[in-house]
Motif scaffolding. Structure first.
Motif, PDB file in Angstrom:
ATOM      1  N   ILE A  16      43.133  46.965  37.883  1.00  0.00           N
ATOM      2  CA  ILE A  16      43.793  47.067  36.982  1.00  0.00           C
ATOM      3  C   ILE A  16      45.459  47.577  37.521  1.00  0.00           C
ATOM      4  O   ILE A  16      46.420  46.800  37.149  1.00  0.00           O
ATOM      5  N   LEU A  17      45.373  48.551  38.287  1.00  0.00           N
ATOM      6  CA  LEU A  17      46.580  48.992  38.836  1.00  0.00           C
ATOM      7  C   LEU A  17      47.290  47.841  39.723  1.00  0.00           C
ATOM      8  O   LEU A  17      48.581  47.803  39.586  1.00  0.00           O
ATOM      9  N   VAL A  64      48.877  45.601  37.177  1.00  0.00           N
ATOM     10  CA  VAL A  64      49.985  46.236  36.630  1.00  0.00           C
ATOM     11  C   VAL A  64      51.270  46.033  37.641  1.00  0.00           C
ATOM     12  O   VAL A  64      52.320  45.692  37.374  1.00  0.00           O
ATOM     13  N   VAL A  80      52.752  42.687  37.690  1.00  0.00           N
ATOM     14  CA  VAL A  80      53.518  42.320  36.290  1.00  0.00           C
ATOM     15  C   VAL A  80      55.147  43.069  36.610  1.00  0.00           C
ATOM     16  O   VAL A  80      56.072  42.251  36.307  1.00  0.00           O
ATOM     17  N   PHE A  81      54.786  44.373  37.050  1.00  0.00           N
ATOM     18  CA  PHE A  81      56.259  45.006  37.293  1.00  0.00           C
ATOM     19  C   PHE A  81      56.845  44.217  38.434  1.00  0.00           C
ATOM     20  O   PHE A  81      58.207  44.145  38.163  1.00  0.00           O
TER      21      PHE A  81
END
Lengths: 271, 284
Positions: A236-237, A240, A243-244
């Motif tokens: 998940i990290l 994320v 996406v960032f």
């Protein structure tokens, strides 16, 4: 520091005034601290939420594997992004500038946009296999629609005066599209790029989670099946982080085209 | 360098500073405009509307003609036809000895109402734009755009984007863009309508200065009677729907025009005459 217009009673005010940027960083920091403290203190079972340090350890532990799967995911994203944005913006410019075409395509595309396209994914795996092809087709289609619709809308909102000027200068159709329509549509195109690009990432990861043998999405699903929470969260990290990174990229583009937006009055330095 | 560029002696000669009174250069192409029997009708909401009727114009090269009339009289449509952007229903436009049927930026430069500059281009790039469409070599187009910006008083503002310029400056850039291909005719469609009073007057003075320096034929559309009387050699007064020419007023005020002239009886007389023409049309 410019003073705000509202005058507050002296004394209490200055201490409370924190820049939004500082606040943002602080908020992020609080989330990270909570992520570490809550599972460690036993407030949340580690099966539901492993601590930050455990997650990072899992990530470091499986680094080569994560790297390989990340690469797979990134490749699928890159191809899908190119297809979705390239085709979406290109076709959008064409459709937006030809009224007849627009009246045919626009209602269809916006109708299709409302359909949860994920229902088509099983079909795509049947057609294109469980390799990267099915992900690329799915994510491309998923991201294509907002790009297409946004660009069509962007072309519609272009000041007609711009086109009149081009016509008075005898610009060819090609020159008009490339040198007037495209730059004039850029602000709207960027907004749709932001949405379309994010959907491409979602599309690839979701597709990997559903049916795949590779990719970050696949790793997340597999680790969840094995009840290996730290590895789930490590995946998940990474999503994320992707996406960032994408958002940062769009922001950069946004900054470079700030002159398009007439209302903003940026300083001369540009920095 | 100046090999194929038409030798226009219009730029102020180096070192000479401001040219003396009326150093009018003659453009190589003739800037005459002749309009005969021009008509324009359009269909809207199932009804055919006559927007322009029996328009005749005969404008000699180098003249400053102002078209004035109430809103909806079709004066902007007329200008768009002179620019070749709108096809008339009937009639003929001959410009510089040639029938005008399509936009011809070598013959006619157009300055539109406010904000027609491309916001993604700097002032310099905006002025270069018409040249780059025709693939004029970079060095030449940089120089020509620079000269035109200097002509309109914007030397030093080349790298500003439109949003960094005031309304008056933006219209100066538009004028420079209209002039950059050296057309003998310059058309302006209510170019100063969005400006405040002071800027408007000083822009009028600027335009007159540029006109005297370049010797262009100017056709200027406005709804301001004061502006019309202040700028024009000849005022063409139009009536509303269908747009017809109801009067042609020769303005005999001496040049250069000054702000003080607006207070003279002659100026008031001119304004009065135009106003009565327009009012009688509105009543009828």
């Amino acid at each position: 520091m410019a003073d705000t217009a509202v005058r507050r009673p002296a004394g209490a005010a200055p201490a409370l005034r924190i820049a939004p940027r500082t606040l943002r960083v602080l908020l992020g920091f609080c989330v990270l601290v909570a992520w570490e403290v809550l599972p460690r203190s036993g407030a949340i079972p580690t099966l539901f939420l492993p601590s930050l340090s455990d997650t990072l350890a899992a990530l470091a532990d499986g680094a080569p594997e994560y790297g390989r799967h990340l690469l797979f995911t990134l490749r699928a994203i890159a191809v899908s992004m190119a297809v979705a944005c390239g085709l979406g913006i290109g076709a959008g410019l064409l459709i937006g500038s030809v009224a007849r075409l627009r009246r045919i395509v626009q209602p269809l595309a916006s109708g299709l946009y409302a359909v949860p396209l994920v229902i088509l994914y099983p079909l795509f795996t049947a057609w294109f296999g469980i390799g990267p092809q099915s992900k690329i087709v799915f994510a491309s289609l998923y991201g294509l629609l907002p790009c297409l619709l946004g660009t069509i809308a962007g072309v519609q909102t272009i000041d007609r005066q711009y086109l009149l000027v081009a016509r008075s200068l005898r610009a060819t159709r090609r020159q008009t599209v490339l040198r007037v329509l495209l730059p004039a549509a850029i602000p709207t195109v960027l907004t749709s790029l932001r949405i379309g690009g994010a959907l491409v990432i979602v599309g690839v990861v979701v597709a990997e989670m559903l049916t795949s043998a590779e990719g970050i999405g696949y790793l997340i699903t597999r680790s969840r099946t094995l009840l290996d929470s730290p590895r789930v969260f490590a995946g998940i990290l990474l999503v994320v982080a992707m996406v960032f990174a994408f958002d940062g990229l769009v922001r950069l583009l946004d900054h470079r085209t700030r002159h398009w937006r007439l209302s903003t009055r940026s300083g001369d330095g540009g920095a | 360098m100046a090999g194929k560029a038409t030798p226009l002696p219009e730029a102020p000669s180096p070192g000479a500073g401001a040219p003396g009174p009326s150093l009018r250069a003659l453009p190589s192409r003739n800037g005459s405009i002749r309009v005969t029997g021009l008509e324009h009708t359009y269909a809207a909401a199932g009804r055919v509307t006559k927007a322009l009727e029996d328009i005749r114009l005969d404008i000699a090269p180098g003249r400053f003609v102002v078209i004035v009339g109430p809103s909806g009289c079709g004066k902007s449509s007329l200008l768009m036809m002179l620019a070749g952007l709108v096809a008339p229903t009937a009639g003929r436009i001959v410009c510089g000895g040639r029938a005008l049927t399509a936009p011809d930026p070598d013959l006619v430069g157009v300055v539109f109402q406010e904000a027609s500059l491309y916001p993604w281009l700097t002032a310099q790039e905006n002025v270069e734009f018409p040249l780059s469409l025709r693939r004029v070599p970079r060095a030449e187009r940089t120089q020509r755009a620079r000269d035109k910006l200097a002509l309109v008083g914007l030397a030093g503002f080349e790298d500003r984007y439109p949003h960094e310029l005031s309304g008056g400056m933006k219209q100066r850039v538009s004028i420079a863009r209209g002039l950059v291909q050296n057309p003998p005719v310059l058309l302006l469609d209510e170019p100063f309508a969005a400006l405040d009073e002071q800027t408007r007057i000083s822009m009028g003075d600027e335009l007159l200065r540029i006109w005297e320096q370049t010797g262009k034929t100017v056709v200027f559309v406005t709804h301001s009677l004061t502006e019309a009387a202040y700028l024009a050699d000849q005022i063409v007064v139009m009536s509303a729907r269908p747009g017809r020419i109801v009067d042609r007023v020769e303005v005999d005020l001496p040049r250069p025009r000054t702000y003080a002239m607006m207070g003279t009886p002659r100026f008031a007389e001119l304004r009065q005459r135009i106003w009565e023409q327009i009012r009688s049309q509105a009543d009828g």
